[in-house]
Design a protein around this motif. Structure first.
Motif, mmCIF file in Angstrom:
data_model
loop_
_atom_site.group_PDB
_atom_site.id
_atom_site.type_symbol
_atom_site.label_atom_id
_atom_site.label_comp_id
_atom_site.label_asym_id
_atom_site.label_seq_id
_atom_site.Cartn_x
_atom_site.Cartn_y
_atom_site.Cartn_z
ATOM 1 N N ASN A 81 -9.931 7.760 7.560
ATOM 2 C CA ASN A 81 -10.323 6.435 8.038
ATOM 3 C C ASN A 81 -11.839 6.292 7.883
ATOM 4 N N ILE A 82 -12.284 5.192 7.301
ATOM 5 C CA ILE A 82 -13.722 5.036 7.072
ATOM 6 C C ILE A 82 -14.519 4.994 8.379
ATOM 7 N N ASP A 121 -9.576 6.896 1.078
ATOM 8 C CA ASP A 121 -8.636 5.842 1.482
ATOM 9 C C ASP A 121 -7.773 6.392 2.609
ATOM 10 N N ILE A 122 -7.311 5.473 3.464
ATOM 11 C CA ILE A 122 -6.507 5.893 4.613
ATOM 12 C C ILE A 122 -5.077 6.198 4.178
ATOM 13 N N ARG A 157 -6.479 -9.721 -11.208
ATOM 14 C CA ARG A 157 -7.885 -9.433 -11.479
ATOM 15 C C ARG A 157 -8.046 -8.900 -12.894
ATOM 16 N N TYR A 208 0.829 -1.202 0.000
ATOM 17 C CA TYR A 208 0.000 0.000 0.000
ATOM 18 C C TYR A 208 0.868 1.260 0.000
ATOM 19 N N CYS A 232 -12.301 2.988 0.927
ATOM 20 C CA CYS A 232 -11.125 2.128 0.700
ATOM 21 C C CYS A 232 -10.901 1.983 -0.809
ATOM 22 N N TYR A 282 -12.363 -5.917 -12.893
ATOM 23 C CA TYR A 282 -12.810 -4.620 -12.376
ATOM 24 C C TYR A 282 -14.039 -4.148 -13.170
ATOM 25 N N TYR A 296 1.015 -2.731 -5.960
ATOM 26 C CA TYR A 296 -0.351 -3.234 -5.744
ATOM 27 C C TYR A 296 -1.032 -3.469 -7.093
ATOM 28 N N HIS A 327 -11.770 1.328 -9.825
ATOM 29 C CA HIS A 327 -13.233 1.278 -9.972
ATOM 30 C C HIS A 327 -13.777 2.666 -10.311
ATOM 31 N N MET A 361 -14.836 -1.981 -1.897
ATOM 32 C CA MET A 361 -14.526 -3.113 -2.758
ATOM 33 C C MET A 361 -13.284 -3.876 -2.310
ATOM 34 N N TYR A 362 -13.347 -5.176 -2.505
ATOM 35 C CA TYR A 362 -12.195 -6.067 -2.435
ATOM 36 C C TYR A 362 -11.489 -6.050 -1.081
HETATM 37 C C1 LIG Z 1 -7.243 -4.657 -0.746
HETATM 38 S S1 LIG Z 1 -7.137 -2.899 -0.983
HETATM 39 C C2 LIG Z 1 -8.572 -2.626 -1.998
HETATM 40 C C3 LIG Z 1 -8.404 -1.400 -2.878
HETATM 41 C C4 LIG Z 1 -9.495 -1.184 -3.926
HETATM 42 N N1 LIG Z 1 -10.808 -1.046 -3.318
HETATM 43 C C5 LIG Z 1 -9.509 -2.276 -4.986
HETATM 44 O O1 LIG Z 1 -10.555 -2.917 -5.179
HETATM 45 O O2 LIG Z 1 -8.471 -2.488 -5.639
HETATM 46 C C6 LIG Z 1 -7.639 -2.266 0.595
HETATM 47 C C7 LIG Z 1 -7.567 -0.736 0.691
HETATM 48 O O3 LIG Z 1 -8.192 -0.365 1.924
HETATM 49 C C8 LIG Z 1 -7.492 0.754 2.457
HETATM 50 N N2 LIG Z 1 -7.846 0.834 3.891
HETATM 51 C C9 LIG Z 1 -7.557 -0.070 4.854
HETATM 52 N N3 LIG Z 1 -8.098 0.309 6.031
HETATM 53 C C10 LIG Z 1 -8.751 1.488 5.805
HETATM 54 C C11 LIG Z 1 -9.513 2.371 6.626
HETATM 55 N N4 LIG Z 1 -9.709 2.113 7.946
HETATM 56 N N5 LIG Z 1 -10.049 3.494 6.085
HETATM 57 C C12 LIG Z 1 -9.838 3.779 4.761
HETATM 58 N N6 LIG Z 1 -9.123 2.962 3.931
HETATM 59 C C13 LIG Z 1 -8.594 1.830 4.445
HETATM 60 C C14 LIG Z 1 -6.035 0.449 2.140
HETATM 61 O O4 LIG Z 1 -5.218 1.600 2.200
HETATM 62 C C15 LIG Z 1 -6.163 -0.129 0.728
HETATM 63 O O5 LIG Z 1 -6.056 0.869 -0.252
#
Ligand SMILES: C[S@@+](CC[C@H](N)C(=O)[O-])C[C@H]1O[C@@H](n2cnc3c(N)ncnc32)[C@H](O)[C@@H]1O
Length: 253
Positions: free
Chosen positions: A98-99, A74-75, A24, A9, A53, A29, A15, A59, A114-115
């Motif tokens: 942070n969500i 995103d964080i 994928r 990340y 996130c 997507y 990534y 997407h 997603m994902y």
């Molecule tokens: C597996 S990736 C998925 C990224 C994207 N949604 C995709 O489908 O490719 C997980 C993402 O969640 C973000 N993330 C993790 N914890 C988070 C939080 N508490 N708040 C916001 N984003 C977060 C990470 O920085 C990362 O970009």
């Protein structure tokens, strides 16, 4: 060897090399975005989406191409850096936060996550706070689509795959406490062709989330008509005996 946390990340190109270029691919997507677009059309919602996130913004780029107004959260600032580059030719807006507690003034008819972004939430309190927060930014009748991993059916064998132009990865999910399937560690070793040994090794702690538990939590915060689907197939509902590892939960405000 140093064990890194969330290295991929911090290097969003890596990534995308793993999850976009090979694993994928654009097809998957696009399939996800088109499935959500079908649902949005059926529900007669405005084409405004917020992606929690959002990672590298793939997407949102595809939604934008379909005429949606897009917002991403995103964080991780590095992931957002690449998301902004990918979306530089559209009007997408991005917020770092942070969500569980990010405050956003506007309301949206469509929220997605997603994902497996949700699988990084560490406690039940975080899950509740994130769901409450997302519910609060939805317009009435709006929908939330939550795409998560579920461990019961997660393959746990060691996997060796070619996952990029010259990149191999060895991956394994280790369930820390077999009785508590929500607690898992994702171990990844990256090996480049021609390089000396393992390039880097990282571990992600994730919480697998039982979709039935998540559905209950969504209902608790106020969501209606909450249904669980198998991997964006709106014809295929998931029940407790289902064998999917990728569950997509949909609820309305
Ligand atoms: C597996 S990736 C998925 C990224 C994207 N949604 C995709 O489908 O490719 C997980 C993402 O969640 C973000 N993330 C993790 N914890 C988070 C939080 N508490 N708040 C916001 N984003 C977060 C990470 O920085 C990362 O970009």
């Amino acid at each position: 060897m140093m064990v890194e946390k969330f290295r991929m990340y911090k290097e969003p190109e890596l990534y995308d090399d793993i999850y976009f270029n090979v694993a994928r691919g654009l097809n998957k997507y696009s399939k996800e975005v088109n499935a959500i677009d079908d649902l949005v059309n059926q529900c007669g919602l405005d084409k405004r989406v917020i992606d929690f996130c959002c990672g590298t913004g793939t997407h949102l780029k595809l939604f934008s191409d379909l005429g949606y107004q897009c917002t991403g959260v995103d964080i991780n600032n590095e992931m957002l850096r690449l998301a902004k580059i990918k979306n530089k030719n559209n009007l997408s807006i991005f917020y770092q936060g942070n969500i569980c507690d990010i405050k956003i003034k506007n309301k949206f008819p469509i929220a997605i996550s997603m994902y497996g972004g949700f699988n990084y939430l560490e406690t039940e309190k975080d899950v509740k706070n994130a769901l409450t927060n997302i519910y609060s930014i939805l317009e009435d009748d709006g929908i939330f689509i939550l795409d998560t991993r579920w461990a019961k059916n997660q393959p746990i064998d060691v996997m060796l795959e070619k996952r990029g132009r010259d990149l191999y990865i060895v991956r394994q999910w280790v369930l820390k406490e077999p009785d508590n399937l929500r607690d898992a560690v994702y171990k990844i070793a990256f090996i480049k062709e021609g390089a000396d040994g393992v390039l880097m090794y990282e571990e992600h702690h994730q919480n697998f989330l039982d979709p039935i538990y998540l559905r209950t939590k969504m209902i608790d915060v106020g969501f209606k008509n909450v249904k669980i689907y198998d991997n964006f197939d709106w014809e295929k509902e998931v029940n407790k005996n289902s064998s999917t590892w990728r569950t997509v939960i949909m609820g309305r405000k």
